[in-house]
Motif scaffolding. Structure first.
Motif, short mmCIF file in Angstrom:
data_model
loop_
_atom_site.label_atom_id
_atom_site.label_comp_id
_atom_site.label_asym_id
_atom_site.label_seq_id
_atom_site.Cartn_x
_atom_site.Cartn_y
_atom_site.Cartn_z
N ASP A 135 0.84 -1.19 0.00
CA ASP A 135 0.00 0.00 0.00
C ASP A 135 0.88 1.24 0.00
O ASP A 135 1.32 1.70 1.06
CB ASP A 135 -0.92 0.00 1.22
CG ASP A 135 -1.96 1.11 1.15
OD1 ASP A 135 -1.97 1.83 0.13
OD2 ASP A 135 -2.75 1.25 2.10
N THR A 137 0.10 4.18 -0.21
CA THR A 137 -0.48 5.32 0.52
C THR A 137 0.08 5.40 1.93
O THR A 137 -0.11 6.40 2.61
CB THR A 137 -2.01 5.19 0.58
OG1 THR A 137 -2.36 3.94 1.20
CG2 THR A 137 -2.61 5.23 -0.82
N ALA A 203 5.44 10.32 -4.38
CA ALA A 203 4.96 9.05 -4.94
C ALA A 203 6.10 8.40 -5.71
O ALA A 203 7.10 9.04 -6.05
CB ALA A 203 3.76 9.28 -5.84
N ASN A 207 4.58 4.97 -10.35
CA ASN A 207 3.15 4.92 -10.03
C ASN A 207 2.77 6.22 -9.32
O ASN A 207 2.50 6.25 -8.12
CB ASN A 207 2.84 3.71 -9.15
CG ASN A 207 1.36 3.49 -8.96
OD1 ASN A 207 0.52 4.13 -9.63
ND2 ASN A 207 0.99 2.59 -8.06
N ASN A 209 0.24 7.96 -9.38
CA ASN A 209 -1.15 8.12 -8.95
C ASN A 209 -1.38 7.65 -7.53
O ASN A 209 -2.43 7.94 -6.95
CB ASN A 209 -2.09 7.35 -9.91
CG ASN A 209 -2.08 7.94 -11.31
OD1 ASN A 209 -1.98 9.16 -11.47
ND2 ASN A 209 -2.16 7.07 -12.31
N ARG A 210 -0.45 6.93 -6.98
CA ARG A 210 -0.56 6.45 -5.59
C ARG A 210 0.42 7.26 -4.75
O ARG A 210 1.58 6.91 -4.60
CB ARG A 210 -0.25 4.95 -5.50
CG ARG A 210 -1.12 4.07 -6.38
CD ARG A 210 -2.56 4.09 -5.93
NE ARG A 210 -2.71 3.56 -4.59
CZ ARG A 210 -2.87 2.25 -4.33
NH1 ARG A 210 -2.89 1.37 -5.31
NH2 ARG A 210 -3.03 1.85 -3.08
N ARG A 211 -0.09 8.34 -4.21
CA ARG A 211 0.78 9.29 -3.50
C ARG A 211 0.68 9.15 -1.99
O ARG A 211 -0.24 8.49 -1.47
CB ARG A 211 0.44 10.73 -3.91
CG ARG A 211 0.55 10.98 -5.40
CD ARG A 211 0.20 12.40 -5.74
NE ARG A 211 0.13 12.61 -7.18
CZ ARG A 211 -0.20 13.75 -7.76
NH1 ARG A 211 -0.49 14.81 -7.01
NH2 ARG A 211 -0.25 13.84 -9.07
N SER A 212 1.62 9.82 -1.34
CA SER A 212 1.62 9.82 0.12
C SER A 212 0.53 10.73 0.65
O SER A 212 -0.15 11.44 -0.11
CB SER A 212 2.98 10.30 0.63
OG SER A 212 3.16 11.67 0.29
#
Length: 337
Positions: A135, A137, A203, A207, A209-212
């Motif tokens: 994950d 995130t 990120a 990828n 689009n999956r940022r912190s």
């Protein structure tokens, strides 16, 4: 009996590996974020230095890592998976790099060396355990100051971290959803200004689009200096220093010139002053000489007059007496005649 014949080589290799586990040195457990790049540092020593290592192998989830065991890298295989890059050699370095980490990489990796004699074959059984973070995130941003509110002019370093440790994580940075040019796990912001305020995220570059989670940074107008004003102040100070230096140089040149100019007339003045007393002395002496000469001429004239008078008186009186005497004598002679 046939079963034991098959197990004996495995048992021998197992005990050899356990007895000589120090021949391979692995890092501690490694955690990698999915689709990132991770490096497994490793080094080895041959059990028998007199033998030559001719083959090196990395495998997954196998105690011996030999025979038909699937491997992620085999020096004798020309079709290795390009995601696994062997950065080592056959002399002592067994480092392995895993690119584009995937869920199947969440396992234990082991290294095996084979020499030109079977007595030099060895597998490091302890291996290195890799955990994959599923994950992204869970990635988060931390600040070097520990504060979200900072003062204008300060320097702040933001670190993009994950729930577990990782190696060579490729990161992209964003401020208010706008991509920044900086890359890498750390973002350094120098001489902060109001425009640096905003919501920061990081990120994986593979990828984005999956940022912190968001990290809000607020730059306040405090006692910190404005970089533009600091630059102007520095330039102004440098200009003043240069002007002062030029003024001092001009002053020194002026003083030296004045001294040299004063030294020339003084030398000529000494001659004039030297001549001036002589002129004064001659001016004083000339009238005295003229007066003395005039007195001498006067005395000479007086003396001449006196001498002439004396000479005249002295000559006139005897001459009359002589003439009288001559006349008397003449008359006497004439009478006698």
């Amino acid at each position: 009996m046939a079963v034991w014949d098959k197990l004996i080589p495995w048992i021998i290799m197992f005990f050899l590996g356990g007895a000589a586990g120090q021949y391979v040195n692995y890092p501690g457990p490694v955690c990698a974020v999915r689709r990132s790049t991770v490096t497994l540092p490793c080094n080895f020593t041959s059990p028998k230095p007199s033998l030559q290592i001719i083959r090196v192998v990395w495998c997954q989830n196998h105690e011996i890592c030999q025979g038909t065991t699937p491997s992620v890298y085999d020096s004798e295989n020309q079709n290795n998976d390009p995601r696994y890059q062997y950065l080592g050699d056959k002399k002592g370095n067994c480092t392995l790099q895993i690119r584009d980490v995937r869920m199947k990489d969440s396992t234990t990796f082991r290294f095996r060396m084979e020499a030109n004699d079977s007595s030099g074959h060895f597998t490091g059984q302890s291996g290195v355990k890799v955990t994959v973070d599923t994950d992204p995130t869970e990635m988060q941003i931390t600040s070097s100051t520990g504060e979200t509110a900072v003062t204008k002019g300060q320097t702040v370093k933001l670190h993009c971290t994950a729930r577990c440790t990782f190696h060579q994580l490729e990161v992209a940075w964003f401020r208010d959803d706008n991509a920044l040019s900086e890359t890498g796990p750390a973002l350094q912001l120098r001489n902060l200004m109001a425009k640096d305020s905003g919501n920061y995220t990081c990120a994986l570059k593979t990828n984005i689009n999956r940022r912190s989670q968001l990290y809000s940074l607020h730059v306040e107008n405090g006692a910190g200096p404005d970089p533009s004003r600091v630059s102007v102040t520095v330039v102004a100070g440098a200009s003043v220093a240069v002007l002062l230096a030029l003024c001092v140089l001009v002053l020194v040149i002026f003083v030296i010139t004045r001294k040299r100019a004063a030294a020339g007339p003084r030398a000529g003045g000494d001659e004039v002053e030297q001549k001036r007393p002589d002129a004064i002395y001659s001016n004083i002496l000339m009238p005295a000489k003229q007066e003395l000469r005039h007195g001498q001429e006067t005395e000479q004239a007086v003396e001449d007059v006196s001498y002439a008078s004396v000479q005249f008186t002295h000559k006139n009186q005897p001459r009359a007496a002589v003439e009288a005497e001559d006349a008397i004598v003449y008359s006497t002679v004439a009478s006698r005649s």
